[in-house]
Scaffold this active site. Structure first.
Site, PDB file in Angstrom:
ATOM      1  N   ARG A 120      21.535   2.827  34.179  1.00 37.88           N
ATOM      2  CA  ARG A 120      21.864   1.440  33.829  1.00 37.88           C
ATOM      3  C   ARG A 120      21.524   0.481  34.968  1.00 37.88           C
ATOM      4  O   ARG A 120      21.071  -0.634  34.724  1.00 37.88           O
ATOM      5  CB  ARG A 120      23.339   1.344  33.434  1.00 37.88           C
ATOM      6  CG  ARG A 120      23.569   1.909  32.055  1.00 37.88           C
ATOM      7  CD  ARG A 120      25.018   1.961  31.630  1.00 37.88           C
ATOM      8  NE  ARG A 120      25.061   2.396  30.220  1.00 37.88           N
ATOM      9  CZ  ARG A 120      26.170   2.525  29.504  1.00 37.88           C
ATOM     10  NH1 ARG A 120      27.348   2.264  30.039  1.00 37.88           N
ATOM     11  NH2 ARG A 120      26.102   2.913  28.242  1.00 37.88           N
ATOM     12  N   TYR A 172      18.455  -0.740  25.184  1.00 38.66           N
ATOM     13  CA  TYR A 172      18.686   0.687  25.435  1.00 38.66           C
ATOM     14  C   TYR A 172      19.651   0.939  26.591  1.00 38.66           C
ATOM     15  O   TYR A 172      20.105   0.005  27.213  1.00 38.66           O
ATOM     16  CB  TYR A 172      17.382   1.469  25.556  1.00 38.66           C
ATOM     17  CG  TYR A 172      16.371   1.155  26.639  1.00 38.66           C
ATOM     18  CD1 TYR A 172      16.660   0.409  27.756  1.00 38.66           C
ATOM     19  CD2 TYR A 172      15.082   1.677  26.511  1.00 38.66           C
ATOM     20  CE1 TYR A 172      15.701   0.171  28.721  1.00 38.66           C
ATOM     21  CE2 TYR A 172      14.120   1.447  27.482  1.00 38.66           C
ATOM     22  CZ  TYR A 172      14.436   0.697  28.587  1.00 38.66           C
ATOM     23  OH  TYR A 172      13.491   0.478  29.536  1.00 38.66           O
ATOM     24  N   GLU A 173      19.965   2.193  26.802  1.00 39.07           N
ATOM     25  CA  GLU A 173      20.996   2.593  27.774  1.00 39.07           C
ATOM     26  C   GLU A 173      22.327   1.887  27.499  1.00 39.07           C
ATOM     27  O   GLU A 173      23.047   1.529  28.425  1.00 39.07           O
ATOM     28  CB  GLU A 173      20.543   2.292  29.210  1.00 39.07           C
ATOM     29  CG  GLU A 173      19.348   3.073  29.667  1.00 39.07           C
ATOM     30  CD  GLU A 173      19.592   4.567  29.751  1.00 39.07           C
ATOM     31  OE1 GLU A 173      18.642   5.313  29.558  1.00 39.07           O
ATOM     32  OE2 GLU A 173      20.750   4.971  29.975  1.00 39.07           O
ATOM     33  N   GLY A 174      22.655   1.726  26.230  1.00 44.91           N
ATOM     34  CA  GLY A 174      23.834   0.954  25.833  1.00 44.91           C
ATOM     35  C   GLY A 174      23.454  -0.506  25.694  1.00 44.91           C
ATOM     36  O   GLY A 174      23.038  -1.123  26.675  1.00 44.91           O
ATOM     37  N   MET A 193      23.495   8.283  33.155  1.00 46.40           N
ATOM     38  CA  MET A 193      23.450   6.999  32.461  1.00 46.40           C
ATOM     39  C   MET A 193      23.807   5.857  33.404  1.00 46.40           C
ATOM     40  O   MET A 193      23.217   4.783  33.343  1.00 46.40           O
ATOM     41  CB  MET A 193      24.439   6.996  31.298  1.00 46.40           C
ATOM     42  CG  MET A 193      23.991   7.775  30.090  1.00 46.40           C
ATOM     43  SD  MET A 193      22.775   6.865  29.092  1.00 46.40           S
ATOM     44  CE  MET A 193      23.898   5.815  28.137  1.00 46.40           C
TER      45      MET A 193
END
Lengths: 591, 591
Positions: B295, B439-441, B291
């Site tokens: 990011r 996305y990706e947090g 992740m």
């Protein structure tokens, strides 16, 4: 699926408490406009928007318009919705009673406009353009044109357009190539190509009336040589029916980012029969009377989309559980807490709310002044109001539509990844909101209008219509301790606006490039200061009523006002700095 | 139609002048990475992106992916483009030579990533996800899994996914419901539903390797009970071919705002055979190693889209004539002047450019530190670099993607109404850019990561990795007169960042809500300060080379740096004010 409820409570607050209801009722034709009369109208308008227009918004986006052999079809349900809209008399709401209108003031019509934009912006484009054509014809058309066409526009039997843009010219209308040749019968033959014509062709009405900018053979060059013509799709028969087809054809519709249910047409005029509206070569100023009203309406589009996005973001934030509140579980019986407990989600919701309610109040202030400008008995009062509206128009258009873009994007952000999925409807609001920053003059053009045409004009007369009331208010309230938390940041922002104004005026006088260099940031600074002013005035009302407040409405107003002052208004400093930086950093680079 | 040329000049400047080339070459495996080796790689990468990926970007958006009976098809040309990408060895660029990779460092790979995102973000999703699966498997997979699967991922024969999200959980992975039951043969049976799985099903490769978060029967509750599994679509035969179909099915693909050529899948796992990756219940931290890299890559998506939008906005501004320059005609032989002469258009272009070049430099700084973190011989140096990357990761993800959104919207604005029309391609960049904030947090989660996990951790150790070099630089340059115009605003912004840090640390220690309340504005302030730092360093280089500058490259750098300081950096004041305002205005309202 998204939902929408018209924000009637806030609208009534603005109508009955924020703007001056007595002032509105002092205007000719507005004497009866108390809550008894207005409330049912707003209720009915809300029902129409919530139950007729809103349900076909998403499907309209998915389906879009189609064209086949020059015939344009709106998405499923639009014809029926328009029939209901028309038969309910809604096109006539703010029209002249002489032509069948209901004569309601802008102060009321604007609230209806906002609801339409929230419910279905694409749909709203059709009556919106019609109303623009109505306004231009009413103000500039010869009596025979008015008598022939206005009742049809007011009833909604026929609809209208504004045909300005051509492939080679949008902002710069001096480059228009469409020609108008006088005919023996006093009419003209119009030939040329127009693009980006909203509602230029569709299946909602039996006739479409195009208001077309074109050049006469003896036209002076540039923008001083443009004339305005009325070109009906079907020439009316003597008994007022659509007769022979005129020489105007839809050659294509655009594929756009949003407002997909609004037909954006390329129109080809080939020796189409048209009638001059207003004086020869004076078409641009005739068009601008309707452009200015249209710009306010476009501002309201940003507001309406922000509102519906906010409502859905709020509902989602209450419903969606994810993670635990940072100060311990808020819903210990659930697997996680509703995300509305997370401070960053509240920040997003409050950012939207503070801008929306501030903009709505500002819009209502300007709408009432517009009513004063058109209806007041005293010419000097009318003129003063007109100055104010002229000053605020570019600010409302640009600030509101930038706000609509930011707010709808924020509403989408509250949904997380789900916001990106079409079925939730949140991304459509973003796509639909985007156009409002571009059409009716890009937002950059609005900023140039503000600094180039409004700021310096008449030795600052326009500016004084805003500066004087704000200054008077700040001085009057300077001793009010409870209001101090609002007046203080307001006067700080106002000081920044004064400083930016002085600097731009000084530099821009000798060098228009310098005025242009600071224009957009100046407009933002102006908008923020205007919002600070209306928020302070709303806070004043709320402070007085906080005690008798069973619903929490006034407490929420105060909380939102505080958020605005603490977390949005400080942006005024960055805009001031950008204005003060001047044009040097723009000139230097060779791209 | 839009166009794209990889910004190789700026990339080479960063690689050879801005980052420390000697430092890169001091790392194991990087000894040969001089211009002789790197330039041809970048040239080839650029050609691939410009000539293979870019031409199918618009058509991919229009066509989208389709699903029929669980079979997902990518748009026309994607299979062929992927074959070229794969056969050219591009999937292996930054992979471990032990498994067939070329072993290039992140500093190079990142530039290629940016080009891919500019050329065709949807396409880039497929190799991007594969690389994430590769990274997780490389770091956490047992040797037998690595031997079986990594060569296939590195060669691009097989591809991969990351399966985290479920309908009831995105941010809060503790709510995961997918279950893994141990089988007798040491594998597991995975059952559950995943949504939003990018590249979850497609027709590019003969097999797809899913990395799936699921819970073992004895899992502790919440995020401490999540394990990671490898679940191939086809179980490999002993000779490494796709064998029996595994129990994973694509049940739907999402209809999205953008990245329409990227298949976003709902996957149903029904007793699918999977193998544990890493230790039981430690899946989340295994997933986070990929992740974090993901990011950074998502941040670069914002950068890449901003770049291609900028290039097209610039070309349009040079080409489109409309109106006259404010200081007199710039192109008197034409009917109007190119709009690039208008200061507000230049403001838009420079806003994009200053953010893009600043972000690219910042990304390169972080990428080089990542290379140091993974390759340097000295553990303490590795740790320090890893701290820095950990600190900057949420800033790059959130600041860059917000920037990508703003910049692509600005690029569209330069086009006026034409920007809203799909055929110009500008609005696709905006729609594509929007996902990267989600996305990706979400970007709000990035901000919480920064203030919650990075700011206070290890007594501020992460923070010092940024604060110390900036402080040292500012002090070292305090006497440099020519650099003063950059160092001064940098140190002012840095002072604001220090003030915000102290305040957040103080309040957040006793009350995490307060840290959350300021998180997003703190991240923005941090990002602006980091850009001010890299811009000052770039300006320092440019000042030294301004004299020997036939192309104007360094003069343009200086002009852009000045624009950044004068017109973008002042926003830091508004973000500081928002941080200082604290959580009070968020708590007060009852929605």
């Amino acid at each position: 699926m998204p939902s929408y409820k018209a924000p009637l409570r806030d609208m009534r607050f603005l109508l009955n408490e924020f703007t001056d209801p007595a002032r509105l009722r002092s205007l000719p034709g507005c004497e009866e406009l108390g809550p008894d009369l207005v409330d049912p109208i707003l209720d009915e308008a809300a029902t129409l928007c919530e139950e007729v227009l809103f349900p076909i918004n998403r499907s309209g986006d998915e389906e879009g318009c189609t064209i086949e052999n020059g015939v344009v079809r709106t998405p499923q349900g639009f014809r029926e919705a328009w029939a209901q809209f028309r038969d309910g008399g809604w096109p006539s709401l703010a029209c002249d009673p002489d032509y069948g209108g209901q004569g309601l003031p802008k102060s009321i019509a604007l609230l209806f406009e906002e609801m339409i934009c929230s419910a279905n912006l694409s749909f709203g484009m059709y009556p919106g353009l019609s109303h623009g054509a109505y306004a231009a014809l009413l103000k500039h058309g010869a009596q025979v044109l008015r008598d022939t066409y206005l009742p049809k526009l007011v009833s909604g039997e026929w609809m209208g357009t504004m045909c300005l843009t051509e492939p080679q010219c949008g902002t710069d209308l001096g480059l228009i190539g469409t020609r108008a040749i006088p005919a023996d019968d006093g009419s003209h033959r119009i030939t040329g190509s127009k693009i980006f014509i909203s509602a230029g062709e569709h299946d909602l009405s039996e006739n479409i009336l195009h208001l077309v900018l074109a050049k006469l053979p003896d036209a002076p060059p540039g923008t001083r040589g443009i004339s305005l013509f009325l070109v009906p799709k079907f020439l009316p028969t003597p008994d007022g029916k659509p007769g022979a087809r005129n020489g105007v054809l839809c050659t294509a519709i655009e594929h756009k980012m949003g407002i997909k249910a609004s037909a954006t047409c390329a129109l080809s005029f080939e020796e189409a029969k048209g009638w001059l509206v207003g004086r020869p070569h004076k078409g641009l100023s005739a068009m601008f009377t309707m452009m200015n009203e249209a710009r306010l309406s476009v501002g309201v589009q940003g507001l309406g989309l922000a509102e519906v996005s906010y409502q859905n973001a709020l509902a989602y934030a209450r419903d969606r559980v994810q993670g635990r509140a940072l100060n311990g579980a808020a819903a210990p019986d659930q697997p996680a807490d509703p995300i509305i407990h997370h401070p960053d989600v509240r920040r997003m919701l409050l950012s939207m709310r503070a801008e929306i309610e501030g903009c709505r109040a500002l819009a209502m202030w300007v709408a009432q002044e517009q009513d004063v400008a058109t209806r007041h008995a005293d010419p000097a009062t009318r003129d003063a109001a007109e100055d104010f509206v002229a000053l605020m128009t570019p600010i409302i258009k640009a600030y509101f539509t930038d706000m609509g873009w930011d707010a709808t994007a924020t509403g989408m952000q509250v949904f997380g990844g789900h916001g990106y999925i079409r079925e939730h409807g949140m991304e459509q609001y973003v796509r639909d909101a985007r156009i409002a920053q571009l059409y009716e003059g890009t937002n950059g053009i609005q900023a140039l209008d503000l600094v180039g045409r409004k700021m310096g004009a008449h030795a600052g007369r326009y500016l004084r219509r805003f500066f004087h009331p704000v200054l008077a208010y700040v001085e009057a309230k300077s001793e009010d301790e409870r209001l101090g938390e609002f007046v203080l940041p307001l006067s700080k922002a106002f000081g920044r606006l004064q400083q930016a104004t002085a600097e731009l005026a000084r530099r821009g006088l000798s060098d228009p490039y310098e005025a242009g260099a600071g224009a957009t940031d100046y407009l933002k600074l102006f908008g923020l200061t205007a919002l600070a002013f209306v928020w302070t005035r709303m806070a004043e009302i709320a402070l007085a009523k906080e005690g008798e407040d069973p619903t929490g409405f006034y407490r929420a107003k105060l909380a939102t006002a505080r958020f605005f002052m603490a977390r949005i208004l400080p942006r005024s400093g960055a805009h001031l700095a950008a204005v003060m930086a001047g044009g040097a950093t723009l000139r230097e680079i060779e791209f």
